[in-house]
Every structure is written in structure tokens, then in C-alpha cells.
Design a protein around this motif. Structure first.
Motif, short mmCIF file in Angstrom:
data_model
loop_
_atom_site.label_atom_id
_atom_site.label_comp_id
_atom_site.label_asym_id
_atom_site.label_seq_id
_atom_site.Cartn_x
_atom_site.Cartn_y
_atom_site.Cartn_z
N MET A 1 27.58 40.52 -77.34
CA MET A 1 26.61 40.81 -76.28
C MET A 1 25.53 41.73 -76.84
SD MET A 1 27.22 42.76 -72.63
CE MET A 1 28.41 41.56 -72.11
N ARG A 3 22.82 44.53 -77.28
CA ARG A 3 22.62 45.83 -76.64
C ARG A 3 21.15 46.17 -76.62
NH1 ARG A 3 26.83 49.12 -75.85
NH2 ARG A 3 25.50 50.95 -76.02
N ARG A 4 20.71 46.80 -75.54
CA ARG A 4 19.33 47.24 -75.47
C ARG A 4 19.09 48.32 -76.50
NH1 ARG A 4 21.25 47.23 -70.45
NH2 ARG A 4 21.31 49.49 -70.30
N PHE A 241 19.08 40.86 -72.89
CA PHE A 241 19.62 42.18 -72.62
C PHE A 241 20.20 42.36 -71.21
CE2 PHE A 241 16.40 43.10 -75.97
CZ PHE A 241 17.31 43.49 -76.96
N TYR A 242 19.94 41.42 -70.31
CA TYR A 242 20.47 41.52 -68.95
C TYR A 242 21.19 40.24 -68.58
CZ TYR A 242 16.56 44.87 -68.99
OH TYR A 242 15.68 45.87 -69.33
N ASN A 243 21.94 40.27 -67.49
CA ASN A 243 22.50 39.06 -66.91
C ASN A 243 21.44 38.48 -65.98
OD1 ASN A 243 25.15 39.18 -68.04
ND2 ASN A 243 25.65 40.79 -66.60
N PRO A 351 18.16 51.24 -66.50
CA PRO A 351 19.25 50.42 -67.06
C PRO A 351 20.13 51.18 -68.05
CG PRO A 351 17.17 49.21 -67.08
CD PRO A 351 16.84 50.63 -66.71
N LYS A 357 26.36 45.52 -67.75
CA LYS A 357 25.06 44.92 -68.01
C LYS A 357 24.33 44.66 -66.69
CE LYS A 357 23.48 41.42 -71.31
NZ LYS A 357 23.89 40.19 -72.02
N THR A 359 21.97 43.11 -63.76
CA THR A 359 21.73 41.73 -63.35
C THR A 359 20.32 41.58 -62.79
OG1 THR A 359 24.07 41.36 -62.83
CG2 THR A 359 22.48 39.88 -61.80
N GLY A 378 22.05 47.34 -60.90
CA GLY A 378 23.08 47.89 -61.76
C GLY A 378 23.85 48.96 -61.05
#
Length: 473
Positions: A1, A3-4, A241-243, A351, A357, A359, A378
Motif C-alpha cells: 500500500m 504511503r503518502r 494514496f487514498y481509497n 489525512p 487510509k 476514503t 477519515g
């Protein structure tokens, strides 16, 4: 996944002022103070490992030397000035220079020796270890002239005092950031919402902040600058970076374009914080409420607050310069049984402070003619934080209300809040008493939440700004 990218605060530039007495140089020569200077240099090296950039003055003994050091610090625009008495130093030599300093004064009260009673030859150690009464002489004069100062006392090798010094430097950095903040307002203030409202003139005079507005003309300039390629690239970043669970892609593109127009405006005008009034957004000419961009503003380390609140937006921006895990927030609803409050907002949070994560999802929106949009939701992560609120009291006076709180882990398990910004906060005392004290202090309904910070740093920031500080504890 993926990461930011993480963001680290920049270095804090401070002045370092060593105080000494010419009498000792005349009697024993400069070599006498060599061990004290070596000790000071070790302290400076320790500070530099903590992200402090030190501008060191030469050892100062007499008025012309102090005056030259103060001028250098002011010219260098340092964030704070740390003083250290290498030995006793007569206060009348330094007081005028200290009074001329623009930056807050942090008095580091320390000595080379640690355990003099165990030292059989301690009589010979009095000279290098009697700086504490030089501190007392100087602080009396500072107090007499009503010059604010902050004391950190202890031995740097055997206590946490160096962390206190760094903390005071951070507080000073928040102060400097707030006093120089440019705040952008999209849509102006929320009609009828008075608690955080200050005029642009008062904001400039009282704090130092400048407000700029995104009106129709500004939107007409920046919205056409946003290209389709930029919109698609930004959406692609969101997917990394997001869902992303958006169904209406046209709304998504328009909301992204709106957000990028705000971003271009902030970049061009050097705006460090922003606020968006969702009620009047359509009057400005933006096609959609840019909730996702509001979150990204904070993620980038810039300030944000809702409903046209320039006061809190600037505060959040100043805190974010030093504390990356800061978000704009509001106390929404109480759970009286468990002494808990839910934090929430329409779709604006940082965020960086979420537990999972975030959405990005379709957001029904009927508050203006722009219609439905998309938002980023979030859940605040579990941990310790400080709630920070700045409340205008009129006539140039402000109350800074702060309190240490705990964020609970269970919010993300409440499915009815799955598509909302949320966090569950447990205050430091029973909820009725907490709410009573908060409102007696004049706390507004817009606040900042700062994770993993020593509340003493927040209080020091308020004191440096000249606010009346209320700690609920």
C-alpha cells in the motif's frame, strides 16, 4: 500500500547569547573561561541534532558587545534567543540589548558542574558554576521592565531540560509563523457565525495576519489555468494514496479542478492558510465544493478552517509549520454516559492524522447551487493530543484555551460514521465539568487538534503571543 510522503518541519533558527563578566578576563585571562565555552559548545551541538539552527554570538561581557549581539540577532531575524550565563554577568551591561530583541527570550539556567557536594575540591569550582545568580540578576531586570522571558533550568546531561529548551524554540516558531501568515478566504465569512469572527484590520493589528479573498475575478483568473491533464494527474495521485470509491467521475473532475484552482491561487499569492465558506462558494464561481483539496491543504502543512474562519485557519497553519500532525476540528456531539465527545466536520481533516487510509467518495451536497461533490473522510487515530482554541475577546485581547485529551480507538468501528470525518475524544475530566470550563473560558466551536505535543509548548506559544492562556486540566 503506497504511503503518502511524510513532511518534516524545517529547522528553527535561534540566536545563542553567552553571558560573562569582563572582571574574570582581566584577572585570569580568556583561558579561564575555556571549559565553560567548551560546555556551551557541547550544548549547541546537542541543540543542532534536534533541528535547531544556531546563530551564536561571541561571548558578551560589556554593553557594546551585548548591543552588537542583539543587532545581529535582529538582523538575522531569529525565531528566539537563548541566553546562557557562563558565569555571573552584571545585568546592567546586557539589559538594554535584551530589551531591544524582537524575538522571545529563552533563559537556559545551567552550569558545567553537576554534583559539587561530591567534589572534594569544589571551592575551586565556584567560578565556573555560579551563573545561576547572574540569571537571577538578569531576570529581575527583565521582569522589572516587563520584558517576557521563559526559563528552562537544569543540567543538560542529567535531565530533560534540553528538551524543554527545544520545546520553547518550537513555541517561538509557531508564534513567528502566525505573525507572518497570509490567509486566503474563499467565499468570505459565514453569515451570523460570530464566535471566531474578527475584522481584517483587527487580525492584522492584533496578530499580524493578512487576509486575501478569492472572489469572482480571482476564480476567473485561476480556474482556466487548470488543465485536463493536471486534473487527471491529481485524480491518479488520489488513487495511489487514498481509497477512492467515487462513482460520479464528472463531479470528481470538477471538484478536483476547483481544488487545483484554489491551490494555484495559494501558490501564486504565497498564501499559507485558507478557509472556505461552503454556503457562498457558488457566488465565487467555483464549480464544486473542493473538500478533498481542503484536506490536502493541511496535508501539505498549510492551515485550514471551515466557514470563512480566518482566525483559526491561521492558527492551524502556524501550528502545522512546527507540528505536522495537526488538524482543524470541531467538537460536535457528546456521549454523556462515557464522557466522550465526537470530533467531526463536513469533510475537512488532515489525512496525516487518520487511523486508516482515507476514503474519497461521492458527497451529496445541497447547500448551494454547485450541487453534489466528492469528499475525503477519515478517522482520527488513537493517541494523545492537545486541543487548542483561540477565542477573540475584543479590544485586541484573545484567550488561548488548551487541554490535553485522549483520542480513542473505537471510532472506526462505528459503521454509521463510515462515510464521515470522525474522532472520539475523551477529555481530562468528566464531560459536564470539561464543557463548563471550556465555555466559561470563551472557547469557540472551531479548534485545532495537535497530536503528540507537550501542552507546555502550546501554553508558551500563547504567552509569547500575549494571549491569556486557559489550561483545562
Amino acid at each position: 500500500m503506497p504511503r503518502r510522503p511524510s513532511r518534516k518541519p524545517g529547522k528553527i533558527k535561534v540566536g545563542y547569547l553567552p553571558l560573562y563578566i569582563k572582571l574574570y578576563d582581566d584577572a585570569s585571562g580568556p583561558s579561564y573561561r575555556a571549559p565553560m565555552e567548551k560546555f556551551m559548545d557541547s550544548i549547541i551541538a546537542m541543540l543542532e541534532t534536534e533541528g535547531i539552527e544556531v546563530v551564536k554570538a561571541d561571548v558578551c561581557r560589556i554593553k557594546p558587545e551585548f548591543d552588537a549581539a542583539a543587532k545581529m540577532f535582529n538582523d538575522e531575524d531569529v525565531t528566539a534567543v537563548i541566553t546562557q550565563h557562563l558565569a555571573y554577568s552584571p545585568s546592567l551591561e546586557s539589559i538594554e540589548a535584551l530589551l531591544s530583541l524582537k524575538a522571545p527570550i529563552i533563559v537556559f539556567d545551567t552550569t558545567v558542574g553537576y554534583n559539587l557536594l561530591k567534589d572534594q575540591g569544589f571551592e575551586g569550582k565556584i567560578g565556573p558554576n555560579h551563573g545561576i545568580h547572574g540569571v537571577q540578576d538578569m531576570c529581575n531586570m527583565l521582569r522589572r521592565y516587563q520584558k517576557p522571558y521563559f526559563i528552562c533550568a537544569g543540567h543538560p546531561y542529567h535531565s530533560e531540560v534540553l528538551s524543554e529548551v527545544v520545546g520553547m524554540c518550537r513555541a517561538a516558531a509557531v508564534k513567528k509563523a502566525y505573525e507572518n501568515m497570509v490567509v486566503g478566504s474563499v467565499g468570505g465569512s459565514f453569515t451570523g457565525m460570530g464566535d471566531f469572527l474578527v475584522s481584517d484590520e483587527d487580525y492584522k493589528n492584533d496578530i499580524g495576519c493578512t487576509v486575501k479573498y478569492m472572489d469572482k475575478d480571482v476564480v476567473a483568473k485561476y480556474l482556466p489555468m487548470v488543465t485536463d491533464e493536471e486534473v487527471e494527474a491529481e485524480i491518479a495521485r488520489d488513487y495511489r494514496f487514498y481509497n477512492v470509491e467515487v462513482e460520479d467521475m464528472e463531479n470528481y473532475r470538477l471538484a478536483t479542478k476547483s481544488g487545483l484552482a484554489v491551490r494555484k491561487w495559494m501558490e501564486a499569492e504565497k498564501i499559507g492558510s485558507a478557509t472556505v465558506n461552503f454556503l457562498t462558494l457558488d457566488i465565487c464561481g467555483l464549480p464544486k465544493m473542493p473538500f478533498v483539496e481542503c484536506c490536502k491543504i493541511m496535508e501539505r502543512g498549510q492551515g485550514y478552517a471551515g466557514e470563512g474562519d480566518v482566525l483559526t485557519a491561521g492558527l492551524v497553519g502556524a501550528l502545522l509549520k512546527v507540528y505536522p500532525d495537526t488538524t482543524f476540528t470541531e467538537m460536535f456531539c457528546p456521549d454523556w454516559e462515557r464522557d466522550v465527545i465526537i470530533f467531526s466536520h463536513m469533510g475537512e481533516s488532515n489525512p496525516n492524522i487518520t487511523s486508516v487510509k482515507p476514503t474519497v467518495i461521492d458527497c451529496p451536497f445541497s447547500y448551494n447551487s454547485c450541487g453534489n461533490t466528492v469528499a475525503e473522510y477519515g478517522t482520527y487515530r488513537k493517541g494523545n493530543a492537545v486541543l487548542v482554541n483561540l477565542a477573540p475577546m475584543g479590544n485586541g485581547k484573545y484567550n488561548l484555551v488548551c487541554t490535553a485529551v485522549e483520542l480513542l480507538d473505537e471510532a472506526r468501528y462505528n459503521s454509521q460514521y463510515a462515510n464521515s470525518t470522525q474522532g472520539w475524544m475523551k477529555p481530562c475530566k468528566p464531560l459536564p465539568q470539561f464543557l463548563k470550563e471550556y465555555s466559561l473560558a470563551g472557547g469557540t466551536h472551531h479548534s485545532a487538534l495537535v497530536y503528540d505535543v507537550d501542552i507546555e509548548e502550546i501554553k508558551a506559544f500563547g504567552q509569547m503571543m500575549g494571549f491569556e492562556v486557559f489550561e483545562i486540566k
